[in-house]
Motif scaffolding. Structure first.
Motif, PDB file in Angstrom:
ATOM      1  N   THR A 182      40.309  40.223  54.118  1.00  0.00           N
ATOM      2  CA  THR A 182      39.662  39.533  55.138  1.00  0.00           C
ATOM      3  C   THR A 182      38.585  38.653  54.686  1.00  0.00           C
ATOM      4  O   THR A 182      38.439  37.749  55.483  1.00  0.00           O
ATOM      5  N   SER A 183      38.061  38.593  53.760  1.00  0.00           N
ATOM      6  CA  SER A 183      36.958  38.025  53.169  1.00  0.00           C
ATOM      7  C   SER A 183      36.593  38.067  51.434  1.00  0.00           C
ATOM      8  O   SER A 183      36.978  39.163  51.249  1.00  0.00           O
ATOM      9  N   ALA A 184      36.349  36.816  50.770  1.00  0.00           N
ATOM     10  CA  ALA A 184      36.379  36.917  49.475  1.00  0.00           C
ATOM     11  C   ALA A 184      34.976  36.129  49.141  1.00  0.00           C
ATOM     12  O   ALA A 184      35.118  34.890  49.665  1.00  0.00           O
ATOM     13  N   SER A 185      34.453  36.468  47.963  1.00  0.00           N
ATOM     14  CA  SER A 185      33.346  35.497  47.569  1.00  0.00           C
ATOM     15  C   SER A 185      34.144  34.283  46.701  1.00  0.00           C
ATOM     16  O   SER A 185      35.053  34.706  46.051  1.00  0.00           O
ATOM     17  N   LYS A 186      33.153  33.353  46.943  1.00  0.00           N
ATOM     18  CA  LYS A 186      34.034  32.199  46.031  1.00  0.00           C
ATOM     19  C   LYS A 186      34.170  32.446  44.365  1.00  0.00           C
ATOM     20  O   LYS A 186      35.068  32.010  43.792  1.00  0.00           O
ATOM     21  N   ASP A 187      33.250  33.425  44.025  1.00  0.00           N
ATOM     22  CA  ASP A 187      33.067  33.821  42.421  1.00  0.00           C
ATOM     23  C   ASP A 187      34.214  34.932  42.140  1.00  0.00           C
ATOM     24  O   ASP A 187      34.157  35.077  40.888  1.00  0.00           O
ATOM     25  N   GLY A 188      34.790  35.504  43.055  1.00  0.00           N
ATOM     26  CA  GLY A 188      35.718  36.248  42.856  1.00  0.00           C
ATOM     27  C   GLY A 188      35.182  37.721  42.447  1.00  0.00           C
ATOM     28  O   GLY A 188      35.763  38.480  42.072  1.00  0.00           O
ATOM     29  N   SER A 189      33.677  37.923  42.678  1.00  0.00           N
ATOM     30  CA  SER A 189      33.253  39.355  42.401  1.00  0.00           C
ATOM     31  C   SER A 189      33.230  40.178  43.430  1.00  0.00           C
ATOM     32  O   SER A 189      32.702  41.305  43.467  1.00  0.00           O
TER      33      SER A 189
END
Length: 389
Positions: free
Chosen positions: A49-56
């Protein structure tokens, strides 16, 4: 162990999260492009549903039960250990927790039952953390449901966390949750086997059978959630993958002792596999009286009864431990299961993921690898359960 008292009573394609915002069929999902072995074998139905841009950091939601999951990755210098990582995340969440620390995969790990508020709503769930091998950082998992839905969702949450893999050996060992609930016992149970006249003495950990039965019944409860669901075949595969993974760790020593006894008297790998098939065919046939109707592999080695899918699983686990490429095939149409392994010997085979697997019938005495009754010879009615690596 305290946080599991309620939980026990409640009884491969690899892809990156980053490109699967609409993920519906989970399989084994890689968490980090920098650490390809760091992965989750998720129950079917999770989507990002959501994810940080840096993949962390990722948040996911299950379509099967009202369960939310957060996955967070931290670099090696952020936390001193698993407890610190989990406590800090729970403090930020203002969560109440019952936290335990332990060793898993030779690393620090922590697990907690949690409760917190999300706006005006009360939430309950579980959270876990594990230090990654080679000082690569820490992974944290937070999974929850509404307080009223928690009792019916707890096993899905525990199974989700138990699907975490942090290194190669994770794919062949009990998961984080099961390892916390059932740490390896100091007491050993002696097991004496007779395979084709070869007397073999081996041993299991004192709680292997109890731990295996817990995992099987927990995973079966989850499997029943997918009755009538379009993803039922994928859910079935995961059910067997979770049993396979847990059983590989528990049967490591028996597999070693069996191989040492049979290899010197076997012509080749297929001859050794045939000796195991003959032995399996001679085991006592018995339907299990538990909900899953699946016999734990430790109980089978200790002389308990079994039927087709538990026998096929045991063959697959033993052959894989002996470095043979094995799998199982299951069929809803035939209500049956078969073992399979890659071999150059002639015989009937099914093709799965580009490999030809000789079929092994475990319930009819006298049949060799590569022989299957004509009425079941329909590849379209069989589901291949291919195990990772």
């Amino acid at each position: 162990m305290a946080i599991f008292m309620k939980a026990k009573a409640l009884i491969c394609s690899v892809a990156l999260f980053a490109g699967l915002s609409g993920m519906a069929s989970a399989d084994i999902v890689s968490i980090s492009k920098d650490h390809p072995l760091l992965a989750l074998d998720l129950p079917e139905g999770y989507s990002v549903t959501s994810a940080s841009k840096d993949g962390s950091s990722y948040q996911l939601r299950s379509s099967v039960l009202p369960v939310s999951l957060i996955v967070k990755l931290y670099g090696k210098d952020v936390y001193a250990g698993a407890r610190e990582a989990l406590e800090d995340n729970l403090t930020r969440l203002k969560a109440k927790s019952d936290l335990e620390t332990f060793r898993w995969r030779n690393q620090d790990a922590a697990l907690a039952e949690i409760s917190f508020r999300l706006g005006a709503a009360s939430m309950s769930g579980y959270a876990a953390s594990a230090v990654l091998p080679e000082d690569a950082g820490t992974v944290v998992l937070l999974a929850w449901a509404g307080e009223k839905e928690f009792a019916g969702s707890a096993n899905l949450i525990l199974s989700t966390i138990d699907g975490l893999c942090i290194d190669y050996g994770s794919y062949f060992s009990p998961g984080l949750v099961t390892s916390c609930a059932y740490p390896a016992a100091d007491r050993q149970v002696e097991v004496n086997l007779d395979i084709g006249g070869q007397k073999i003495r081996t041993a299991l950990s004192g709680n292997d059978n109890e731990a295996s039965e817990y995992l099987i019944e927990r995973e079966y409860e989850i499997l029943t959630l997918y009755a009538g669901n379009p993803a039922w075949q994928e859910a079935w595969k995961r059910y067997y993958r979770m049993i396979y993974r847990d059983s590989c760790g528990r049967l490591r020593r028996p597999a070693f002792d069996i191989y040492n006894a049979l290899a010197p008297v076997s012509v080749d790998e297929t001859d050794l596999a045939q000796r195991l098939l003959d032995w399996t065919q001679g085991l006592g046939y018995e339907r299990e009286k538990n909900n899953s109707d699946f016999a734990s592999l430790p109980s089978m080695l200790m002389g308990g009864g079994s039927d087709c899918d538990s026998r096929s699983m045991m063959l697959a686990v033993l052959l894989r431990a002996m470095n043979m490429d094995s799998c199982i095939f299951v069929s809803a149409t035939f209500s049956h299961a078969l073992a399979g392994f890659v071999s150059s010997h002639p015989g009937h085979s099914f093709t799965a993921e580009g490999k030809k697997y000789l079929m092994g019938e475990t319930t009819s005495k006298g049949l060799t690898w590569g022989k299957l009754s004509a009425e079941m010879d329909d590849p379209g009615q069989w589901i291949a359960v291919i195990f990772p690596y």
